[in-house]
Design a protein around this motif. Sequence first.
Motif, PDB file in Angstrom:
ATOM      1  N   ILE A   1       0.767  -1.279   0.118  1.00 31.42           N
ATOM      2  CA  ILE A   1      -0.152   0.104  -0.188  1.00 31.42           C
ATOM      3  C   ILE A   1       0.951   1.331  -0.120  1.00 31.42           C
ATOM      4  CG2 ILE A   1      -1.663   1.397   1.401  1.00 31.42           C
ATOM      5  CD1 ILE A   1      -3.009  -1.147  -0.154  1.00 31.42           C
ATOM      6  N   GLU A   2       1.958   1.346   0.696  1.00 35.63           N
ATOM      7  CA  GLU A   2       2.967   2.439   0.890  1.00 35.63           C
ATOM      8  C   GLU A   2       3.904   2.284  -0.352  1.00 35.63           C
ATOM      9  OE1 GLU A   2       4.224   1.991   5.201  1.00 35.63           O
ATOM     10  OE2 GLU A   2       2.834   3.571   5.488  1.00 35.63           O
ATOM     11  N   ARG A   3       3.862   1.201  -1.077  1.00 36.27           N
ATOM     12  CA  ARG A   3       4.544   1.244  -2.520  1.00 36.27           C
ATOM     13  C   ARG A   3       6.095   1.200  -2.042  1.00 36.27           C
ATOM     14  NH1 ARG A   3      -0.373   2.124  -2.938  1.00 36.27           N
ATOM     15  NH2 ARG A   3      -1.380   2.887  -5.136  1.00 36.27           N
ATOM     16  N   GLU A   4       6.267   0.486  -1.460  1.00 35.68           N
ATOM     17  CA  GLU A   4       7.846   0.291  -0.907  1.00 35.68           C
ATOM     18  C   GLU A   4       8.446  -0.540  -1.805  1.00 35.68           C
ATOM     19  OE1 GLU A   4       8.638  -0.774   3.067  1.00 35.68           O
ATOM     20  OE2 GLU A   4       7.143   0.655   3.830  1.00 35.68           O
TER      21      GLU A   4
ATOM     22  N   ILE B   1      -5.819   2.452  -6.085  1.00 34.85           N
ATOM     23  CA  ILE B   1      -5.649   1.934  -4.658  1.00 34.85           C
ATOM     24  C   ILE B   1      -4.908   3.120  -4.017  1.00 34.85           C
ATOM     25  CG2 ILE B   1      -4.717   0.288  -2.982  1.00 34.85           C
ATOM     26  CD1 ILE B   1      -5.343  -1.738  -5.289  1.00 34.85           C
ATOM     27  N   THR B   2      -5.409   3.410  -2.622  1.00 32.98           N
ATOM     28  CA  THR B   2      -5.014   4.168  -2.026  1.00 32.98           C
ATOM     29  C   THR B   2      -3.219   3.996  -1.612  1.00 32.98           C
ATOM     30  OG1 THR B   2      -5.106   5.695   0.070  1.00 32.98           O
ATOM     31  CG2 THR B   2      -5.620   3.417   0.096  1.00 32.98           C
TER      32      THR B   2
ATOM     33  N   LEU C   1      -6.781   2.986   5.320  1.00 35.18           N
ATOM     34  CA  LEU C   1      -7.240   1.929   4.654  1.00 35.18           C
ATOM     35  C   LEU C   1      -8.165   0.998   5.313  1.00 35.18           C
ATOM     36  CD1 LEU C   1      -6.111   0.196   2.093  1.00 35.18           C
ATOM     37  CD2 LEU C   1      -5.101  -1.179   3.859  1.00 35.18           C
ATOM     38  N   LYS C   2      -9.334   0.930   4.655  1.00 31.60           N
ATOM     39  CA  LYS C   2     -10.550   0.039   5.157  1.00 31.60           C
ATOM     40  C   LYS C   2     -11.003  -0.834   3.768  1.00 31.60           C
ATOM     41  CE  LYS C   2     -13.971  -0.063   8.268  1.00 31.60           C
ATOM     42  NZ  LYS C   2     -13.476  -0.612   9.769  1.00 31.60           N
ATOM     43  N   TRP C   3     -10.645  -2.213   4.066  1.00 32.96           N
ATOM     44  CA  TRP C   3     -11.021  -3.238   2.929  1.00 32.96           C
ATOM     45  C   TRP C   3     -11.625  -4.127   3.755  1.00 32.96           C
ATOM     46  CZ3 TRP C   3      -5.990  -4.466  -0.183  1.00 32.96           C
ATOM     47  CH2 TRP C   3      -5.703  -3.450  -0.906  1.00 32.96           C
TER      48      TRP C   3
ATOM     49  N   SER D   1     -11.759   2.606   0.860  1.00 37.02           N
ATOM     50  CA  SER D   1     -10.890   3.815   1.001  1.00 37.02           C
ATOM     51  C   SER D   1     -10.169   4.004  -0.163  1.00 37.02           C
ATOM     52  CB  SER D   1     -10.042   3.473   2.090  1.00 37.02           C
ATOM     53  OG  SER D   1      -9.365   2.217   1.991  1.00 37.02           O
ATOM     54  N   PRO D   2     -10.426   4.053  -1.518  1.00 38.09           N
ATOM     55  CA  PRO D   2      -9.906   4.277  -2.606  1.00 38.09           C
ATOM     56  C   PRO D   2      -9.043   5.418  -2.864  1.00 38.09           C
ATOM     57  CG  PRO D   2     -12.132   5.075  -3.108  1.00 38.09           C
ATOM     58  CD  PRO D   2     -12.021   4.411  -1.608  1.00 38.09           C
TER      59      PRO D   2
END
Length: 200
Positions: free
Chosen positions: A111-114, A124-125, A131-133, A153-154
């Motif tokens: 999610i944090e694109r590491e 995607i956020t 984040l809410k999936w 939470s897009p």
Amino acid sequence: MNSTVDKYISGLKASYINNNAEEAWQRFEKIKLGAKIKDIKKINKIYPGIPSSLIDILSFVDGTYYREYAGEEITFYFLGSDVLEYPYYLLSCEQIIKNQNIAIEYYSEYIEREYEEVEIDDRITNKLKSLKWLHFSDCMNNGGTSQLFIDFSPSPKGKYGQVVRFLHDPDELIVIADSFEDYLNYLIDTSYNFIQEDLF
């Protein structure tokens, strides 16, 4: 029941019958139970935006993934994805509630694109704190290869309620439908290709 859900379940039943698995469907339909109202209320409290179509499906069957009904444990293919011919299970209300933090636990670095080599859909956020999936499905490989989520939470490019698919090796997080209902219609339009005679 939502008309799309009714159409989906009728088509899924027909697909089982057409693939010489009528006995499997009949056994499933005989023992399965819908979710209890108290469990639906719990999910609604955690996920106020949960689609009515998913509620309708859970009211029809409260999960097909190592789920016990009438003293018998079942694992029953009920869903698919854009990974053609690959079946998925439906999680129960209890499993959905238990897994409410699974995306943060497993995919926070994505999610944090590491990792540049991991494909992450720009719908995607990248904000982990928001984040809410809702995790509603695991693939036939016990979720080790693929999982499905409803995304509340897009990113600004995405849509609230879009369906996200995780796929392993190579890892990726992709939006496969703008809504849960669009997702069901996709499975209908692709003729339930995840139900194949050799699965039974």
